[in-house]
Design an enzyme around this catalytic site. Structure first.
Site, short mmCIF file in Angstrom:
data_model
loop_
_atom_site.label_atom_id
_atom_site.label_comp_id
_atom_site.label_asym_id
_atom_site.label_seq_id
_atom_site.Cartn_x
_atom_site.Cartn_y
_atom_site.Cartn_z
N GLU A 60 0.82 -1.20 0.00
CA GLU A 60 0.00 0.00 0.00
C GLU A 60 0.86 1.27 0.00
O GLU A 60 0.50 2.27 -0.63
CB GLU A 60 -0.93 0.00 1.22
N GLU A 309 13.72 -2.48 -2.54
CA GLU A 309 14.47 -2.64 -3.78
C GLU A 309 13.81 -3.61 -4.77
O GLU A 309 14.39 -3.93 -5.80
CB GLU A 309 15.88 -3.15 -3.47
#
Length: 674
Positions: A60, A309
């Site tokens: 989210e 990442e």
């Protein structure tokens, strides 16, 4: 919200802390910041009266990145607080936004925790990503007239069934939700079927469709690709029960592509060790991202045990498998690999994102697999057929090419909701105020645009008297002092107790958080009302002093309204003109239209300046309230105050130019006109 829910949530609260402790054995961050889980932490003043954006976890937070950036850019005068449930989301919030946002864990949904949370943050808007709805949270927002927007909302049929099944427990939550921006029409329909008003549910699309891969990520991915010079497979967001299947599929693939590299990224940080153990058990040589070591040519697996990442690994990979889908987890959002133009493979358990995967399948933009063998075969097929690999990625990208715009649409909804309390560019907000603590037990708030500094002396009438700056006083329950402070006329008021209590306790109040204290609460409310364009005094400074043994004392400094008198004094001198009565009625209606309850609306707190403009003063114990019958009660309180002053004047044989049959209808006419 039902009694059963309140009882249940209190009973399971100890279990929540047991759960956090158990998870902390693998992820130590879960045992940190526990006071926030009950809203017991201190909150900086700059975080008050701002916007709360709740992103339960990493997904989210990533989805909301573009929206949050727009809010930060367009509302630099408001504090933005990101709340979440997981340490990984907390870490990502800091990584993405640094000190431009505040972060707090959303507390456990008990009545007390949520009451403290709203007391401390006093938000003007709550934005919830997807469908993280908590009954006590919604109840507090509704009671305080705080709008709640659910954006990027998705609701599967499975989740809708759960809401219906447990509606007896959570109670009627939908009236507390101001608006829902759904991802799809199917989601909108489900919300309406659950009881949400149709006019408050709109389809805005998926925020992740607007996701843009930065030039930095693209450049880093290209650098790594050239450095490695190998075929790269990615297994992203894997869960328990998937690592072994993925590694088994990779073992089969190595027969055809022995130099290929697998990047394995477990879904949660506490699973990093389990991922490493699974790799070692399977007999692969590997390197961990957290080690900082380069990927050697003999390394077969790269363990992505870092946060924030994943998008880089998607951009680096030749083919991506999106996890949570070979087991009954429901899958994860495939729009990130679509954004990096990476071909997508998924398992068949995708009910959390069924709509998106349906579109990908119809567009031939995804490969679906059921087990390790099929995953190995799909990897092999795509690596052997670069044209098919490219076509799969192109189809996926084209399917969602016209779906962008959700971020701008949702942001427009937020702007419309905030428009009531976002006035001119010159507006001052709590975010702009400064805080000082001259002593351990004293806290001062002040506006640096009015005062270059603020000390305890500023709240002492004798200090101003010594500097010959006392220009007068006003009496009521207590004395307030008019001060000539250079270009600013100030009014200094100390807070006193009233009624019978005041006869034995003149000025001590029950101890409470600084931000909720009498002076600070009035200071904050005045800022907000001025931002809305309401005619109220400008707050300049406020003081909270912890009293010895028990309680606190408070003071406030506000700007004097130039050339204004209260209606009580004016009525001692003359009758008011019709337009003046109407002006008074109109300003009261303005206040009520903004849902502001004035706890002591009387003829002393209504003022008129020389131009006939009406003002309202003295907002001690006032608040913004939800709908109710308090407006009429406010008006009746004002009427009683006129009657009371007329009676007192008559008994004292004094003049008071008030006639109810003549004057009161004029005030009501002004009130009714807006």
């Amino acid at each position: 919200m039902t009694f059963a829910y309140r009882l249940l949530i209190r009973c399971i609260t100890p279990l929540v802390f047991i759960y956090l402790w158990v998870r902390s054995r693998k992820a130590p961050a879960y045992r940190q910041r526990w006071p926030e889980r009950l809203a017991l932490q201190d909150v900086p003043v700059q975080a008050r009266d701002g916007i709360i954006i709740h992103c339960v976890s990493v997904g989210e937070t990533v989805a909301a990145k573009g929206l949050i950036e727009q809010i930060l850019n367009d509302y630099p005068h408001l504090g933005v607080t990101l709340t979440s449930m997981t340490p990984t989301a907390a870490e990502l919030a800091v990584k993405l936004f640094g000190d431009r946002v505040f972060h707090a864990y959303l507390p456990i949904d008990t009545p007390g925790s949520m009451r403290r949370f709203f007391d401390k943050f006093a938000p003007r808007l709550v934005v919830i990503l997807e469908t993280e709805l908590w009954p006590c949270m919604l109840q507090q927002a509704q009671q305080r007239a705080v709008p709640v927007m659910v954006v990027n909302a998705r609701l599967s049929e499975r989740s809708a069934k759960s809401y219906r099944k447990y509606s007896w427990l959570v109670g009627p939550i939908w009236p507390a939700v101001t608006a829902i921006a759904a991802q799809t029409q199917a989601t909108r329909t489900r919300f309406i079927e659950l009881g949400m008003s149709s006019e408050r549910v709109v389809v805005r699309g998926n925020l992740k469709h607007d996701f843009q891969v930065s030039h930095e990520i693209k450049a880093e991915a290209e650098r790594l690709r050239e450095q490695l010079n190998r075929l790269i497979l990615l297994a992203a967001s894997t869960h328990d029960g998937e690592d072994e299947q993925v590694l088994s599929a990779f073992r089969k693939l190595q027969k055809h592509h022995p130099s290929a590299l697998l990047i394995l990224v477990p879904r949660h940080p506490e699973r990093f060790e389990a991922g490493a153990e699974a790799i070692a058990k399977a007999g692969f040589t590997y390197v961990r991202r957290s080690s900082g070591e380069d990927i050697a040519s003999q390394s077969q697996v790269f363990l992505g045990d870092s946060m924030g990442e994943l998008l880089l690994w998607y951009a680096l990979a030749d083919v991506a498998f999106v996890g949570g889908s070979l087991i009954e987890r429901g899958g994860h959002n495939p729009l990130e690999p679509v954004a990096t133009h990476t071909p997508v493979i998924s398992g068949c358990h995708i009910f959390n994102f069924q709509d998106i995967y349906d579109r990908l399948q119809q567009a031939n933009g995804v490969m679906m697999v059921s087990n390790a063998d099929q995953l190995a075969n799909s990897w092999h097929q795509l690596l052997e057929q670069p044209a098919l690999c490219k076509q799969l990625a192109d189809n996926a990208a084209q399917e969602f090419a016209n779906d962008q715009g959700a971020t701008n649409a949702v942001f427009s909804d937020i702007r419309a909701t905030l428009s009531v309390f976002t006035g001119a560019a010159t507006s001052r907000t709590v975010f702009m105020m400064q805080t000082v603590k001259p002593t351990r037990d004293t806290t001062l708030w002040f506006d640096p645009e009015v005062l270059s500094d603020c000390t305890n002396d500023y709240f002492d009438p004798e200090y101003w008297r010594a500097h010959n700056q006392i220009k007068g006083s006003a009496t009521g329950r207590s004395t307030a002092w008019f001060i000539d402070a250079a270009e600013h006329g100030l009014l200094l008021r100390h807070y006193y107790r009233g009624g019978l209590v005041g006869k034995v306790n003149t000025d001590r109040f029950k101890r409470e958080p600084v931000a909720s204290s009498r002076a600070m609460a009035e200071f904050s409310l005045l800022l907000k009302l001025r931002e809305a364009g309401l005619p109220v005094p400008r707050p300049v400074a406020a003081r909270y002093v912890k009293a010895p043994i028990w309680g606190y004392r408070a003071d406030i400094l506000v700007e004097v309204i130039p050339n204004a008198q209260d209606t009580f004094k004016l009525l001692q001198q003359r009758q008011l003109e019709s337009h003046e009565w109407e002006s008074l009625g109109q300003v009261i209606k303005q206040l009520h239209n903004h849902q502001v309850y004035h706890s002591d609306l009387n003829c002393h707190n209504l003022m008129l300046d020389n131009a006939g403009k009406a003002w309202i003063v003295d907002f001690d114990k006032c608040e913004i309230r939800a709908e109710g019958d308090w407006r009429e009660k406010n008006i009746q309180r004002l009427l009683r105050s006129f009657r009371k002053e007329l009676t007192k004047a008559t008994e004292a044989n004094q003049v008071f130019h008030w006639d109810e049959t003549r004057d009161w209808p004029k005030l009501i006419a002004g009130y009714s006109r807006i």
